[in-house]
Write a protein that holds these residues in place. Structure first.
Motif, short mmCIF file in Angstrom:
data_model
loop_
_atom_site.label_atom_id
_atom_site.label_comp_id
_atom_site.label_asym_id
_atom_site.label_seq_id
_atom_site.Cartn_x
_atom_site.Cartn_y
_atom_site.Cartn_z
N ARG A 21 51.43 23.69 30.96
CA ARG A 21 52.89 23.73 30.82
C ARG A 21 53.55 24.82 31.66
O ARG A 21 54.61 24.62 32.23
CB ARG A 21 53.28 23.92 29.36
CG ARG A 21 53.01 22.69 28.53
CD ARG A 21 53.37 22.91 27.07
NE ARG A 21 52.97 21.76 26.30
CZ ARG A 21 53.80 20.78 25.94
NH1 ARG A 21 55.04 20.82 26.30
NH2 ARG A 21 53.35 19.77 25.25
N SER A 22 52.92 25.97 31.73
CA SER A 22 53.53 27.08 32.46
C SER A 22 53.57 26.84 33.97
O SER A 22 54.27 27.55 34.69
CB SER A 22 52.78 28.38 32.17
OG SER A 22 51.47 28.33 32.71
N TYR A 33 54.65 23.96 35.42
CA TYR A 33 55.63 22.95 35.83
C TYR A 33 56.75 23.52 36.68
O TYR A 33 56.97 23.08 37.82
CB TYR A 33 56.20 22.21 34.61
CG TYR A 33 57.12 21.09 35.03
CD1 TYR A 33 56.59 19.89 35.50
CD2 TYR A 33 58.49 21.24 35.00
CE1 TYR A 33 57.41 18.87 35.92
CE2 TYR A 33 59.32 20.22 35.42
CZ TYR A 33 58.78 19.03 35.88
OH TYR A 33 59.60 18.02 36.31
N TYR A 34 57.48 24.48 36.16
CA TYR A 34 58.64 24.98 36.91
C TYR A 34 58.23 25.81 38.11
O TYR A 34 58.96 25.88 39.10
CB TYR A 34 59.63 25.70 36.01
CG TYR A 34 60.45 24.71 35.23
CD1 TYR A 34 61.39 23.91 35.86
CD2 TYR A 34 60.24 24.52 33.87
CE1 TYR A 34 62.11 22.95 35.16
CE2 TYR A 34 60.95 23.57 33.17
CZ TYR A 34 61.89 22.79 33.82
OH TYR A 34 62.60 21.84 33.14
N GLN A 35 57.05 26.38 38.08
CA GLN A 35 56.56 27.08 39.27
C GLN A 35 56.28 26.08 40.39
O GLN A 35 56.59 26.34 41.55
CB GLN A 35 55.30 27.89 38.94
CG GLN A 35 55.60 29.06 38.01
CD GLN A 35 54.35 29.83 37.66
OE1 GLN A 35 53.84 30.55 38.50
NE2 GLN A 35 53.86 29.65 36.45
N LEU A 94 59.27 32.77 41.55
CA LEU A 94 59.92 32.54 40.26
C LEU A 94 59.83 33.76 39.36
O LEU A 94 60.77 34.11 38.67
CB LEU A 94 59.30 31.32 39.59
CG LEU A 94 60.10 30.60 38.53
CD1 LEU A 94 61.49 30.27 39.01
CD2 LEU A 94 59.39 29.34 38.10
N GLU A 131 66.83 15.95 37.61
CA GLU A 131 65.64 15.16 37.29
C GLU A 131 65.21 14.32 38.50
O GLU A 131 64.02 14.17 38.76
CB GLU A 131 65.94 14.25 36.09
CG GLU A 131 64.74 13.55 35.53
CD GLU A 131 65.09 12.77 34.27
OE1 GLU A 131 64.73 11.57 34.24
OE2 GLU A 131 65.70 13.33 33.35
N ILE A 145 70.05 22.34 35.44
CA ILE A 145 68.65 21.90 35.40
C ILE A 145 68.46 20.72 34.45
O ILE A 145 67.62 19.88 34.69
CB ILE A 145 67.73 23.09 35.04
CG1 ILE A 145 67.65 24.04 36.24
CG2 ILE A 145 66.34 22.63 34.63
CD1 ILE A 145 66.89 25.31 35.99
N GLU A 173 63.42 16.68 40.82
CA GLU A 173 62.07 16.95 40.31
C GLU A 173 61.13 15.80 40.65
O GLU A 173 60.00 16.01 41.10
CB GLU A 173 62.10 17.14 38.79
CG GLU A 173 62.73 18.42 38.33
CD GLU A 173 62.89 18.46 36.82
OE1 GLU A 173 62.31 19.37 36.20
OE2 GLU A 173 63.59 17.58 36.27
N ILE A 199 57.74 23.10 40.67
CA ILE A 199 59.05 22.60 41.10
C ILE A 199 59.72 23.61 42.03
O ILE A 199 60.25 23.26 43.09
CB ILE A 199 59.96 22.28 39.89
CG1 ILE A 199 59.35 21.14 39.06
CG2 ILE A 199 61.38 21.96 40.34
CD1 ILE A 199 59.17 19.82 39.79
N PHE A 200 59.67 24.90 41.67
CA PHE A 200 60.28 25.94 42.49
C PHE A 200 59.63 26.01 43.88
O PHE A 200 60.31 26.08 44.89
CB PHE A 200 60.18 27.30 41.77
CG PHE A 200 60.91 28.40 42.47
CD1 PHE A 200 62.29 28.44 42.48
CD2 PHE A 200 60.21 29.40 43.11
CE1 PHE A 200 62.97 29.46 43.12
CE2 PHE A 200 60.87 30.43 43.76
CZ PHE A 200 62.26 30.47 43.77
#
Length: 140
Positions: free
Chosen positions: A98-99, A101-103, A130, A62, A56, A65, A105-106
């Motif tokens: 912030r919380s 972001y990866y959700q 996730l 990157e 990652i 993303e 992306i996923f």
């Protein structure tokens, strides 16, 4: 494939489909990053979360993303449309969420790349989230 909405904390994220060949290019990059994450021992399969986590942080991830963010917009809790192609707008938004972001992306990974898989595999993977993956990892 049509646009798909993903709602998280009263924010609607809309994923737009990318051109086939562009998505295929990034799928190949993603596949290269997943190399070494899967194992097969007899009839058992395994997944090395540590290897995935190491990937990652790479420049290749990157790029993936950035590809995902180029094809998603959001309507925030105030009704403002956020264009993630704009680095400053993206940064300002994710500083406050912030919380998410990866959700995002996923969900973008699922949206753009699961369609390349055979339908039997697709139906099993399309329901992944996730949070469920994180729970499985912490129980190991």
């Amino acid at each position: 494939m049509q646009n798909t909405d993903f709602i998280l904390d009263d924010i609607t994220y809309t994923f737009r489909q990318a051109d086939f060949f562009k998505a295929n290019k990034y799928l190949k990059k993603l596949t290269a990053l997943l190399r070494g994450c899967f194992s097969l021992d007899g009839n058992k399969t395994g997944f090395d979360v540590g290897q995935l986590a190491a990937n990652i942080g790479t420049e290749q991830f990157e790029e993936i993303e950035k590809f995902i963010l180029n094809y998603v917009t959001a309507v925030d809790e105030n009704g403002k449309t956020v264009l993630f192609q704009n680095p400053q707008e993206s940064s300002d938004f994710f500083n406050n969420h912030r919380s998410h972001y990866y959700q995002v992306i996923f969900e973008g990974l699922k949206f753009h790349f699961l369609g390349f898989l055979p339908s039997g595999i697709l139906s099993n993977l399309n329901t992944l989230n996730l949070e469920a993956i994180a729970q499985k990892v912490t129980t190991i």
